[in-house]
Scaffold this motif. Structure first.
Motif, PDB file in Angstrom:
ATOM      1  N   PRO A  75       0.803  -1.230   0.000  1.00  0.00           N
ATOM      2  CA  PRO A  75       0.000   0.000   0.000  1.00  0.00           C
ATOM      3  C   PRO A  75       0.835   1.279   0.000  1.00  0.00           C
ATOM      4  N   ILE A  76       0.209   2.351  -0.463  1.00  0.00           N
ATOM      5  CA  ILE A  76       0.748   3.696  -0.312  1.00  0.00           C
ATOM      6  C   ILE A  76       0.036   4.299   0.892  1.00  0.00           C
ATOM      7  N   ILE A  77       0.789   4.654   1.912  1.00  0.00           N
ATOM      8  CA  ILE A  77       0.200   5.128   3.163  1.00  0.00           C
ATOM      9  C   ILE A  77       0.598   6.579   3.428  1.00  0.00           C
ATOM     10  N   ALA A  78      -0.186   7.265   4.235  1.00  0.00           N
ATOM     11  CA  ALA A  78       0.115   8.640   4.637  1.00  0.00           C
ATOM     12  C   ALA A  78       0.679   8.629   6.048  1.00  0.00           C
ATOM     13  N   ASP A  79       1.886   9.197   6.211  1.00  0.00           N
ATOM     14  CA  ASP A  79       2.514   9.226   7.532  1.00  0.00           C
ATOM     15  C   ASP A  79       3.437  10.443   7.607  1.00  0.00           C
ATOM     16  N   ASP A  80       3.428  11.104   8.761  1.00  0.00           N
ATOM     17  CA  ASP A  80       4.246  12.305   8.943  1.00  0.00           C
ATOM     18  C   ASP A  80       5.742  12.019   8.882  1.00  0.00           C
ATOM     19  N   TYR A  81       6.135  10.765   8.996  1.00  0.00           N
ATOM     20  CA  TYR A  81       7.560  10.414   8.925  1.00  0.00           C
ATOM     21  C   TYR A  81       8.155  10.833   7.581  1.00  0.00           C
ATOM     22  N   SER A  82       7.358  10.773   6.533  1.00  0.00           N
ATOM     23  CA  SER A  82       7.836  11.148   5.210  1.00  0.00           C
ATOM     24  C   SER A  82       7.976  12.668   5.122  1.00  0.00           C
ATOM     25  N   ASP A  83       9.173  13.124   4.790  1.00  0.00           N
ATOM     26  CA  ASP A  83       9.464  14.549   4.696  1.00  0.00           C
ATOM     27  C   ASP A  83       9.378  14.990   3.234  1.00  0.00           C
ATOM     28  N   PRO A  84       8.424  15.861   2.888  1.00  0.00           N
ATOM     29  CA  PRO A  84       8.269  16.288   1.499  1.00  0.00           C
ATOM     30  C   PRO A  84       9.511  16.973   0.934  1.00  0.00           C
ATOM     31  N   GLU A  85      10.371  17.483   1.827  1.00  0.00           N
ATOM     32  CA  GLU A  85      11.557  18.215   1.386  1.00  0.00           C
ATOM     33  C   GLU A  85      12.749  17.311   1.128  1.00  0.00           C
ATOM     34  N   LYS A  86      12.640  16.048   1.512  1.00  0.00           N
ATOM     35  CA  LYS A  86      13.758  15.126   1.343  1.00  0.00           C
ATOM     36  C   LYS A  86      13.505  14.168   0.196  1.00  0.00           C
ATOM     37  N   GLY A  87      14.517  13.990  -0.655  1.00  0.00           N
ATOM     38  CA  GLY A  87      14.399  13.053  -1.757  1.00  0.00           C
ATOM     39  C   GLY A  87      13.202  13.373  -2.621  1.00  0.00           C
ATOM     40  N   THR A  88      12.420  12.342  -2.898  1.00  0.00           N
ATOM     41  CA  THR A  88      11.219  12.522  -3.716  1.00  0.00           C
ATOM     42  C   THR A  88       9.983  12.774  -2.862  1.00  0.00           C
ATOM     43  N   GLY A  89      10.143  12.681  -1.542  1.00  0.00           N
ATOM     44  CA  GLY A  89       8.991  12.828  -0.652  1.00  0.00           C
ATOM     45  C   GLY A  89       8.248  11.529  -0.441  1.00  0.00           C
ATOM     46  N   ALA A  90       8.658  10.481  -1.162  1.00  0.00           N
ATOM     47  CA  ALA A  90       8.054   9.150  -0.995  1.00  0.00           C
ATOM     48  C   ALA A  90       9.123   8.223  -0.422  1.00  0.00           C
ATOM     49  N   VAL A  91       8.783   7.502   0.626  1.00  0.00           N
ATOM     50  CA  VAL A  91       9.760   6.681   1.343  1.00  0.00           C
ATOM     51  C   VAL A  91       9.342   5.220   1.326  1.00  0.00           C
ATOM     52  N   LYS A  92      10.251   4.335   0.937  1.00  0.00           N
ATOM     53  CA  LYS A  92       9.994   2.904   1.042  1.00  0.00           C
ATOM     54  C   LYS A  92      10.053   2.510   2.505  1.00  0.00           C
ATOM     55  N   ILE A  93       9.143   1.654   2.941  1.00  0.00           N
ATOM     56  CA  ILE A  93       9.070   1.255   4.351  1.00  0.00           C
ATOM     57  C   ILE A  93       9.428  -0.219   4.486  1.00  0.00           C
ATOM     58  N   THR A  94      10.529  -0.457   5.202  1.00  0.00           N
ATOM     59  CA  THR A  94      11.033  -1.816   5.443  1.00  0.00           C
ATOM     60  C   THR A  94      11.105  -2.028   6.952  1.00  0.00           C
ATOM     61  N   PRO A  95       9.994  -2.360   7.598  1.00  0.00           N
ATOM     62  CA  PRO A  95       9.926  -2.357   9.072  1.00  0.00           C
ATOM     63  C   PRO A  95      10.952  -3.238   9.778  1.00  0.00           C
ATOM     64  N   ALA A  96      11.364  -4.339   9.154  1.00  0.00           N
ATOM     65  CA  ALA A  96      12.268  -5.262   9.842  1.00  0.00           C
ATOM     66  C   ALA A  96      13.722  -4.819   9.798  1.00  0.00           C
ATOM     67  N   HIS A  97      14.035  -3.761   9.020  1.00  0.00           N
ATOM     68  CA  HIS A  97      15.442  -3.405   8.846  1.00  0.00           C
ATOM     69  C   HIS A  97      15.725  -1.912   8.951  1.00  0.00           C
ATOM     70  N   ASP A  98      14.859  -1.182   9.640  1.00  0.00           N
ATOM     71  CA  ASP A  98      15.088   0.241   9.862  1.00  0.00           C
ATOM     72  C   ASP A  98      14.273   0.668  11.079  1.00  0.00           C
ATOM     73  N   PHE A  99      14.903   1.394  11.990  1.00  0.00           N
ATOM     74  CA  PHE A  99      14.222   1.766  13.236  1.00  0.00           C
ATOM     75  C   PHE A  99      13.007   2.653  12.978  1.00  0.00           C
ATOM     76  N   ASN A 100      13.169   3.665  12.122  1.00  0.00           N
ATOM     77  CA  ASN A 100      12.035   4.549  11.834  1.00  0.00           C
ATOM     78  C   ASN A 100      10.929   3.811  11.098  1.00  0.00           C
ATOM     79  N   ASP A 101      11.329   2.962  10.142  1.00  0.00           N
ATOM     80  CA  ASP A 101      10.333   2.182   9.403  1.00  0.00           C
ATOM     81  C   ASP A 101       9.564   1.248  10.331  1.00  0.00           C
ATOM     82  N   PHE A 102      10.251   0.729  11.343  1.00  0.00           N
ATOM     83  CA  PHE A 102       9.594  -0.154  12.319  1.00  0.00           C
ATOM     84  C   PHE A 102       8.458   0.588  13.030  1.00  0.00           C
ATOM     85  N   GLU A 103       8.725   1.846  13.416  1.00  0.00           N
ATOM     86  CA  GLU A 103       7.689   2.629  14.093  1.00  0.00           C
ATOM     87  C   GLU A 103       6.527   2.918  13.148  1.00  0.00           C
ATOM     88  N   VAL A 104       6.833   3.220  11.878  1.00  0.00           N
ATOM     89  CA  VAL A 104       5.776   3.430  10.890  1.00  0.00           C
ATOM     90  C   VAL A 104       4.957   2.146  10.729  1.00  0.00           C
TER      91      VAL A 104
END
Length: 297
Positions: A75-104
Motif C-alpha cells: 500500500p501507499i500510506i500517509a505518515d508524517d515520517y515522510s518529509d516532502p523536502e527530502k528526496g522525492t517525498g516518498a519513502v519505502k518502508i522496510t519495518p524489519a530493517h530500519d528503526f524509523n520504518d519499524f515505528e511506521v
C-alpha cells in the motif's frame, strides 16, 4: 556480531555513498519514485509512505504499488515520517530493517518480514513465493546482492537515477563493519518504572545535585528513558532467568526450581522446561555482582 548491542557500541561514520531513485509502478497506472541508500532492502518493503500534506501524492494514498523484482502488492500510506523536502517525498518502508520504518509499521499494522539473516545474507524464508531472480539471491552477501539488484533494476529500466550521497552509517565499534538493524525477539527491562523512585528522590530533595543545575540534565535523561534491552546472544554471561514450557509459555523466576513450581501449577502436571539461551547484557550483569558474590544465581 550476531547479537543485540547497545547504542554505545555503535559508531556513526560519515561515508560517501550513493542514493538510488527507483520507479515503483502504481497499480492501475502511473508510478511513484522512491529514493534509498540501501536498495537491497527493497525485498522487505511492505509499504510506501508519503506525507499526508504533500499535494503531489494525496490522490495516491490508499492505492497500491507493485514492488519491483518481487511482484508483491504493497500500500501507499500517509505518515508524517515522510518529509516532502527530502528526496522525492516518498519513502519505502522496510519495518524489519530500519528503526524509523519499524515505528511506521507499528502505526499502520504493516507486515514485518526479514530479508537479511544474522550473518548479513539474503534470506527468503519470510518473503513467500518469489520470482526466479530473487530466488537466486538466497544466501548472497548484502553488498553482493546490492550490486545484482541495481543491475537488474537498470536492465528493467526502472532505475530512475543514481546520485552521490553522503550519509552517516552505523558501524560496530568492535567488528568495524556496518551494522544492520534486524527484527528479533529480545528481553527488555522497564527502565521507566525503575527511574520513578530516582526522579522522586531528586524532586523531593532527598537527593541533591551540586551544583543544582545538573538536575536539569538528570531529569531530561530520566524522564525520557527508553526500555532497556538486556538480552544478548553470546556464549558467556548470566543466562536469562526464564524457562519455556512445551507450548512456549514463559516462566520467569530466580532459579529453575521456582520456575518448575510455577510450571507445575500452570500445567497441573510436571512438564520439562528449557531455559532461554540468551545471556544478560554486560552492564546489567555488572549490577548483579553484589548478588552473585552472595550466592545468586
Amino acid at each position: 556480531l550476531q547479537t543485540a548491542i547497545s547504542d554505545l557500541e555503535v559508531e556513526s561514520r560519515d561515508m560517501k555513498g550513493h542514493i538510488w531513485h527507483i520507479r515503483y509502478p502504481v497499480e492501475g497506472g502511473g508510478e511513484i519514485i522512491v529514493a534509498t541508500t540501501r536498495p537491497e532492502t527493497m525485498l522487505g518493503d511492505t509499504a510506501v509512505a508519503v506525507n499526508p500534506e504533500d499535494e503531489r501524492y494525496k490522490a495516491m494514498v490508499g492505492r497500491h504499488v507493485i514492488l519491483p523484482l518481487t511482484g508483491r502488492r504493497i500500500p501507499i500510506i500517509a505518515d508524517d515520517y515522510s518529509d516532502p523536502e527530502k528526496g522525492t517525498g516518498a519513502v519505502k518502508i522496510t519495518p524489519a530493517h530500519d528503526f524509523n520504518d519499524f515505528e511506521v509499521g507499528k502505526r499502520h499494522g504493516l507486515a514485518m518480514p526479514s530479508m537479511l539473516d544474522r550473518t548479513g545474507r539474503i534470506t527468503l524464508a519470510e518473503l513467500g513465493e518469489m520470482p526466479e531472480f530473487v530466488r537466486n539471491l538466497e544466501g548472497e552477501d548484502r553488498f553482493a546482492a546490492r550490486k545484482k539488484i541495481v543491475a537488474e533494476l537498470e536492465r528493467l529500466e526502472i532505475l530512475d537515477k543514481v546520485e552521490p550521497h553522503a550519509n552517516a552509517v552505523p558501524y560496530g565499534d568492535r567488528s568495524g563493519v556496518p551494522i544492520e538493524p534486524l527484527l528479533t525477539t529480545q528481553w527488555y527491562c522497564n527502565a521507566g518504572v525503575l527511574a520513578k523512585p530516582a526522579i522522586e528522590a531528586v524532586e523531593t530533595g532527598k537527593v541533591k545535585f551540586i551544583p543544582q543545575q545538573w538536575e536539569n540534565t538528570f531529569f531530561a535523561w530520566m524522564r525520557d528513558i527508553q526500555p532497556w534491552c538486556i538480552s544478548r546472544q553470546l556464549w558467556w554471561g548470566h543466562r536469562i532467568p526464564a524457562w519455556y514450557g512445551p507450548d512456549g509459555a514463559v516462566f520467569v523466576a530466580r532459579d529453575e526450581k521456582t520456575a518448575q513450581a510455577k510450571a507445575d501449577a500452570h500445567y497441573g502436571k510436571r512438564e520439562a522446561l528449557t531455559q532461554d539461551d540468551d545471556v544478560l547484557d554486560t552492564w546489567f550483569s555488572s549490577a548483579l555482582w553484589p548478588f552473585s558474590t552472595l550466592g545468586w544465581p
